[in-house]
Design a protein around this motif. Structure first.
Motif, mmCIF file in Angstrom:
data_model
loop_
_atom_site.group_PDB
_atom_site.id
_atom_site.type_symbol
_atom_site.label_atom_id
_atom_site.label_comp_id
_atom_site.label_asym_id
_atom_site.label_seq_id
_atom_site.Cartn_x
_atom_site.Cartn_y
_atom_site.Cartn_z
ATOM 1 N N ILE A 126 0.850 -1.191 0.000
ATOM 2 C CA ILE A 126 0.000 0.000 0.000
ATOM 3 C C ILE A 126 0.885 1.241 0.000
ATOM 4 O O ILE A 126 1.712 1.431 0.895
ATOM 5 C CB ILE A 126 -0.939 -0.006 1.217
ATOM 6 N N ARG A 127 0.699 2.049 -1.009
ATOM 7 C CA ARG A 127 1.546 3.225 -1.212
ATOM 8 C C ARG A 127 1.003 4.452 -0.482
ATOM 9 O O ARG A 127 1.753 5.187 0.149
ATOM 10 C CB ARG A 127 1.631 3.503 -2.717
ATOM 11 N N GLU A 128 -0.299 4.673 -0.575
ATOM 12 C CA GLU A 128 -0.913 5.842 0.048
ATOM 13 C C GLU A 128 -2.132 5.382 0.859
ATOM 14 O O GLU A 128 -3.189 5.102 0.293
ATOM 15 C CB GLU A 128 -1.331 6.869 -1.005
ATOM 16 N N ALA A 129 -1.954 5.300 2.163
ATOM 17 C CA ALA A 129 -3.046 4.833 3.023
ATOM 18 C C ALA A 129 -4.211 5.815 3.030
ATOM 19 O O ALA A 129 -5.377 5.414 3.064
ATOM 20 C CB ALA A 129 -2.524 4.608 4.439
ATOM 21 N N ARG A 130 -3.920 7.108 2.991
ATOM 22 C CA ARG A 130 -4.988 8.103 3.057
ATOM 23 C C ARG A 130 -5.870 8.071 1.816
ATOM 24 O O ARG A 130 -7.057 8.416 1.880
ATOM 25 C CB ARG A 130 -4.387 9.498 3.218
ATOM 26 N N SER A 131 -5.302 7.662 0.682
ATOM 27 C CA SER A 131 -6.074 7.617 -0.564
ATOM 28 C C SER A 131 -6.823 6.300 -0.726
ATOM 29 O O SER A 131 -7.577 6.140 -1.689
ATOM 30 C CB SER A 131 -5.144 7.839 -1.765
ATOM 31 N N SER A 132 -6.583 5.347 0.179
ATOM 32 C CA SER A 132 -7.286 4.061 0.126
ATOM 33 C C SER A 132 -8.567 4.164 0.941
ATOM 34 O O SER A 132 -8.611 4.839 1.965
ATOM 35 C CB SER A 132 -6.403 2.942 0.677
ATOM 36 N N CYS A 133 -9.598 3.486 0.470
ATOM 37 C CA CYS A 133 -10.877 3.580 1.180
ATOM 38 C C CYS A 133 -11.686 2.299 1.005
ATOM 39 O O CYS A 133 -11.605 1.626 -0.023
ATOM 40 C CB CYS A 133 -11.686 4.777 0.689
ATOM 41 N N ARG A 134 -12.481 1.990 2.026
ATOM 42 C CA ARG A 134 -13.389 0.853 1.962
ATOM 43 C C ARG A 134 -14.641 1.271 1.199
ATOM 44 O O ARG A 134 -15.185 2.350 1.419
ATOM 45 C CB ARG A 134 -13.766 0.383 3.367
ATOM 46 N N LEU A 135 -15.093 0.402 0.299
ATOM 47 C CA LEU A 135 -16.269 0.697 -0.517
ATOM 48 C C LEU A 135 -17.502 0.055 0.086
ATOM 49 O O LEU A 135 -17.433 -1.038 0.683
ATOM 50 C CB LEU A 135 -16.059 0.202 -1.947
ATOM 51 N N VAL A 136 -18.611 0.698 -0.096
ATOM 52 C CA VAL A 136 -19.862 0.218 0.490
ATOM 53 C C VAL A 136 -20.450 -0.921 -0.317
ATOM 54 O O VAL A 136 -21.000 -1.889 0.222
ATOM 55 C CB VAL A 136 -20.888 1.368 0.614
ATOM 56 N N ASP A 137 -20.355 -0.824 -1.649
ATOM 57 C CA ASP A 137 -20.984 -1.841 -2.491
ATOM 58 C C ASP A 137 -20.313 -3.182 -2.290
ATOM 59 O O ASP A 137 -19.127 -3.276 -2.051
ATOM 60 C CB ASP A 137 -20.931 -1.435 -3.970
ATOM 61 N N ARG A 138 -21.076 -4.233 -2.391
ATOM 62 C CA ARG A 138 -20.592 -5.589 -2.203
ATOM 63 C C ARG A 138 -20.307 -6.242 -3.546
ATOM 64 O O ARG A 138 -20.829 -5.807 -4.577
ATOM 65 C CB ARG A 138 -21.640 -6.434 -1.454
ATOM 66 N N PRO A 139 -19.514 -7.283 -3.591
ATOM 67 C CA PRO A 139 -19.245 -7.961 -4.852
ATOM 68 C C PRO A 139 -20.514 -8.548 -5.470
ATOM 69 O O PRO A 139 -21.350 -9.114 -4.769
ATOM 70 C CB PRO A 139 -18.261 -9.072 -4.455
ATOM 71 N N VAL A 140 -20.663 -8.392 -6.763
ATOM 72 C CA VAL A 140 -21.865 -8.851 -7.454
ATOM 73 C C VAL A 140 -21.775 -10.334 -7.784
ATOM 74 O O VAL A 140 -22.745 -11.068 -7.690
ATOM 75 C CB VAL A 140 -22.081 -8.018 -8.739
ATOM 76 N N SER A 141 -20.589 -10.795 -8.151
ATOM 77 C CA SER A 141 -20.409 -12.180 -8.567
ATOM 78 C C SER A 141 -20.751 -13.144 -7.434
ATOM 79 O O SER A 141 -20.376 -12.935 -6.274
ATOM 80 C CB SER A 141 -18.965 -12.409 -9.013
#
Length: 763
Positions: A126-141
């Motif tokens: 991980i290069r930039e922790a501040r630019s990483s974020c958890r997404l709300v949407d779940r995997p569709v597959s």
């Protein structure tokens, strides 16, 4: 021809999602699901991401096809940002990625091949922790959801076992047996290998087959109960079809569920395919021989996992299964207690047949394995594993009941381990006394065939002659061999005469789980048939030269040590317990020398030419510099000396007037070393740079390379060519080759097509 096309298609699809070498060390934005967490500590998190989309930063319209990425996160680099990464979460990460790459050494672990077999596209952090974020949407597959659920379940089971207040050892074993997580087994791994029980304490084909057999028996019991119920209720017709299908179907379901619980790793996939083939034969009422089932399994695995043949586990597992099939055929006999005799002698048959592949792939084998497994196999298989899995089964119903069952499993593990601890720790491994060669392998093969095939005793004795002659009369054509091992950004050199071994520096220690000493130098020595080190030299205190010493000394006996003046390690703690062999070690100082005899009446002279009594007592310039010479050949090992030390060496006139045959470049080719005067004075025919592949230090520096080229030196780099081996014959002829360039006759996969950037980028 059809199979060949299928294999080509599978390999092509695998390579399609590899990160091109042209994008090495670039920053990417990737979106995907955290599939699995491999290790988690306060300092380091290692996890796998199943990638949905990826593109270079600043180029969102130019996607890069990636599939699986192995990532690392170092919390110390972003103390104010807590990412809280969990299995099943969907994230957008900003990462720096690298193509699949690993160090390559004779007899060593092939990390690049392992990554490729696992299906990884790239590795990174991980290069930039501040630019990483958890997404709300779940995997569709649906597959993604299933994978996330299973991995989440595995994590919950792991935490539940950890909270069950088991012993440290028992908890580690139960975690490995239930969910296939062997991370906690590290402290005991060498003992498991020595005792020959590794296959019992990790989920392998044996366990999948055992659970499939249990499912089959449950199916038969349910079928019998269903049939009796229909008879009692006078219901007709009885469901013969359901009764016939129940055992195979439940066997497949049980094997599939256990494979999922184990993370559906490659070994469990192979075992599950074998179960499918066998149960399909049962359903079709076909009298299919065990050999045909094995061939079908090999075929399906070749289609599903085209690179499985690169795996040591593939060959070991199939050879073991083939051995057992051969051993137990015929299945019936008029001999009294035939099945019992076959079962008791199975471990001996496995030991004899498996000795050859184990020596080829691992370099050692456990002679204790047949004896230990007679007790350990039934105990672990029929006592420990059922209790551990019942604990998992009852966990959703009652945590207390699950903890009680795991406590019983812990007790069974402790009982077995107390029994095994009676065996002295110095016993167990059988090592080859000579280097493996085609003549040795041929002799071993003939000997194994003689033991297992039914033939007169006189013929068996004759078949042992080839291996006896190959061991007692090894080839004396090689006078001297020097190997600069590929240890990344560091240095480790092994010098071998027919009777002596010198190790110059031990490489770095990368982590508690991986050290160049035990994981690169020691396997190379086993590969070469070297079971002890006559002289270990640590040039100076820097970790990339001395970090591997502790782990090396724990697995290989070292007679004498020579340390640079700044080294402050404790060699006594590293020395294996040998009360009859007194440990000696000295501080490196110019003027020290050794004479090692050679077969042609010459001797190898080892001279210390630096540091001088008035020289530095620590740092790069205190490095212990060795001059190896015999006849008209000279080799210079320079450690990390820089300009100051080079000037002093030239001023003292310590170098011979003739050109060096080979020089291990000072300080990995740093621009602070290899002055023009030093290069001109040494004038090496061959110069070897030991450095990391595209390391941020940038070694070797281009100016340094040009200086050596100006005196017409041949340039060799471990970062590009792997381990560099120099071999001198009795006549003084020198052959030098890099590990990545060796032909198939010397190394089956060293020059494989998938190692070369051009092959991977040609899409």
């Amino acid at each position: 021809q059809a199979l060949h096309r299928v294999l080509q298609l599978s390999v092509h699809q695998l390579l399609q999602h590899q990160l091109p070498d042209s994008l090495d060390k670039h920053d990417f934005s990737i979106t995907g699901n955290v599939q699995q967490i491999l290790s988690n500590s306060d300092k380091h998190l290692r996890f796998i991401v199943l990638v949905d989309s990826a593109h270079q930063l600043g180029q969102p319209d130019d996607p890069v096809p990636l599939k699986l990425v192995l990532l690392n996160d170092y919390p110390s680099t972003h103390p104010k940002t807590d990412l809280d990464i969990n299995v099943g979460d969907r994230w957008q990460f900003v990462v720096r990625l690298r193509p699949l790459r690993g160090m390559l050494n004779p007899g060593g672990f092939d990390y690049q091949s392992w990554l490729l077999q696992k299906g990884y596209s790239a590795t990174g952090y991980i290069r930039e922790a501040r630019s990483s974020c958890r997404l709300v949407d779940r995997p569709v597959s649906v597959l993604n959801r299933l994978g996330a659920y299973v991995n989440g379940l595995r994590d919950r089971i792991k935490l539940a076992i950890k909270a069950a207040e088991l012993s440290v050892f028992g908890g580690a074993v139960i975690t490995a047996l239930t969910i296939g997580d062997r991370e906690q087994l590290g402290p005991w791994w060498d003992d498991f290998t020595r005792l020959g029980i590794v296959h019992l304490l990790v989920i392998s084909g044996l366990h999948i087959g055992l659970i499939a057999g249990f499912g089959f028996l449950v199916g038969k019991g349910l079928g019998a109960a269903l049939y009796l119920l229909f008879l009692r209720l006078s219901l007709h017709p009885a469901p013969h079809g359901v009764i016939r299908w129940l055992p195979p179907v439940l066997a497949v379901v049980a094997a599939f569920m256990y494979s999922l619980l184990a993370g559906f790793t490659l070994p469990t996939q192979r075992a599950f395919i074998v179960v499918l083939v066998v149960m399909a034969a049962k359903l079709m009422h076909r009298r299919v021989s065990a050999w045909v089932c094995l061939c079908w399994a090999c075929l399906l695995i070749a289609i599903n996992q085209p690179l499985a043949i690169l795996s040591t586990g593939f060959w070991l597992s199939f050879i073991a299964v083939a051995t057992l099939i051969w051993h137990f055929l015929p299945w019936h006999s008029t001999i009294k207690n035939f099945k019992l005799l076959k079962a008791l002698s199975a471990q001996l048959a496995l030991f004899v047949v498996m000795s050859l592949p184990l020596l080829i792939f691992i370099g050692k084998l456990s002679w204790l394995a047949p004896l230990v497994n007679l007790v350990a196999v039934p105990w672990i298989s029929f006592v420990t594993i059922p209790m551990a899995l019942l604990g998992v089964l009852f966990l959703p119903i009652s945590v207390d009941l699950a903890n009680w069952l795991w406590g019983l499993a812990d007790w069974t593990v402790s009982i077995l381990w107390r029994f095994l601890e009676i065996i002295p720790s110095a016993h167990g491994f059988l090592l080859m006394p000579v280097a493996l060669s085609w003549s040795i392998l041929a002799g071993l093969f003939v000997g194994v065939i003689a033991i297992v095939l039914p033939m007169p005793s006189s013929y068996k004795c004759l078949c042992v002659i080839p291996i006896t002659m190959a061991i007692l009369m090894p080839s004396q054509e090689v006078l001297l061999r020097m190997t600069v091992l590929d240890v990344g950004q560091g240095l480790a050199v092994v010098v071998e005469t027919p009777s002596k071994t010198l190790v110059y520096d031990s490489g770095p220690k990368y982590s508690d789980q991986f050290s160049a000493g035990s994981d690169i130098v020691a396997p190379y020595l086993r590969y070469r048939g070297r079971n002890r080190i006559d002289l270990a030299v640590i040039s100076h205190e820097d970790a990339d030269h001395s970090g591997g010493l502790d782990s090396l000394g724990k697995v290989v006996a070292i007679d004498d040590y020579l340390f640079g003046p700044g080294f402050s390690g404790d060699p006594v703690a590293s020395k294996p317990s040998e009360p009859n062999n007194k440990l000696t070690y000295q501080t490196c100082l110019a003027g020290q020398n050794w004479q090692w005899p050679l077969p042609n009446m010459n001797s190898l002279r080892i001279d210390v030419i630096w540091p001088s009594p008035a020289g530095p007592i620590e740092g790069n310039n205190s490095s212990c510099v060795l001059l190896l010479s015999w006849a008209d050949q000279q080799i210079l090992l320079t450690g990390d000396i820089e300009a100051r030390a080079e000037r002093e060496i030239l001023k003292a006139g310590s170098l011979p007037n003739s050109a060096m045959t080979a020089l291990v470049a000072p300080h990995h080719g740093s621009k602070t070393s290899s002055l023009r005067g030093f290069v001109a004075a040494t004038n090496p025919r061959h110069v070897i740079f030991s450095s990391g592949f595209r390391h941020h230090f940038g070694h070797p520096h281009e100016d340094v390379i040009n200086r050596y080229k100006s005196v017409k030196s041949s340039i060799w780099k471990t970062s590009e060519q792997g381990a560099i081996t120099l071999t001198w014959s009795n006549q003084g002829h020198l052959v030098i080759e890099g590990q990545r360039e060796k032909p198939v006759t010397s190394c089956l996969s060293c020059s494989a097509w998938w190692r070369h950037p051009v092959a991977r980028n040609a899409r």
